[in-house]
Design a protein around this motif. Structure first.
Motif, PDB file in Angstrom:
ATOM      1  N   ARG A 174      -1.119  -6.571  -5.143  1.00 33.97           N
ATOM      2  CA  ARG A 174      -1.845  -6.443  -3.878  1.00 33.97           C
ATOM      3  C   ARG A 174      -2.684  -7.693  -3.613  1.00 33.97           C
ATOM      4  O   ARG A 174      -2.721  -8.203  -2.502  1.00 33.97           O
ATOM      5  CB  ARG A 174      -2.737  -5.203  -3.895  1.00 33.97           C
ATOM      6  N   ASP A 218       0.824  -1.212   0.000  1.00 30.15           N
ATOM      7  CA  ASP A 218       0.000   0.000   0.000  1.00 30.15           C
ATOM      8  C   ASP A 218       0.858   1.262   0.000  1.00 30.15           C
ATOM      9  O   ASP A 218       0.522   2.248  -0.658  1.00 30.15           O
ATOM     10  CB  ASP A 218      -0.957  -0.001   1.189  1.00 30.15           C
ATOM     11  N   ARG A 228       0.818   4.137  -2.813  1.00 26.81           N
ATOM     12  CA  ARG A 228       0.630   5.543  -2.468  1.00 26.81           C
ATOM     13  C   ARG A 228       1.779   6.404  -2.999  1.00 26.81           C
ATOM     14  O   ARG A 228       1.564   7.531  -3.459  1.00 26.81           O
ATOM     15  CB  ARG A 228       0.492   5.683  -0.949  1.00 26.81           C
TER      16      ARG A 228
END
Length: 121
Positions: free
Chosen positions: A92, A68, A72
């Motif tokens: 993911r 994550d 980002r």
């Protein structure tokens, strides 16, 4: 005299790689290799758990927090040197599935005490 001899440091048991999420260095066996794939028409970051796919690879911990963070930071495209937007979804999903499997294995391990919330009173 080399620094290793002076400090007594033992070399790591394999090549060191940097996680594109947390930027921590780790032995390559602790990280998941990721490569760019454009077979479906759009660019995707796909996991390469066997480390056999051709082309440039990037490395990330097998932890959703690191994945994550890499998403980002938009680190997948930068690490793989891809200018177009990249879909990190397959990576993911792979890491989430591994964590779910690992969590299930921990719960069913023989001789292990179940977590407090699952014990009957």
């Amino acid at each position: 005299m080399t620094d290793r001899v002076r400090t007594g440091a033992v070399p790591p048991p394999g090549p060191l790689r940097t996680c594109i999420g947390c930027r921590q260095r780790a032995v390559d066996h602790d990280l998941l290799r990721v490569v760019a794939d454009s077979d479906s028409g759009s660019l995707r970051a796909v996991p390469d758990p066997r480390r056999r796919a051709s082309g440039r690879g990037a490395w990330v911990h097998r932890d959703l927090a690191c994945v994550d963070l890499a998403i980002r930071r938009r680190a997948f495209g930068r690490a793989l040197r891809v200018a177009a937007p990249m879909d990190p979804g397959p990576v993911r999903e792979h890491v989430a599935a591994q964590q779910d499997q690992h969590h299930q294995d921990d719960q069913h391990e023989p001789g292990k005490t179940p977590p407090a919330e699952s014990r009957r009173r």
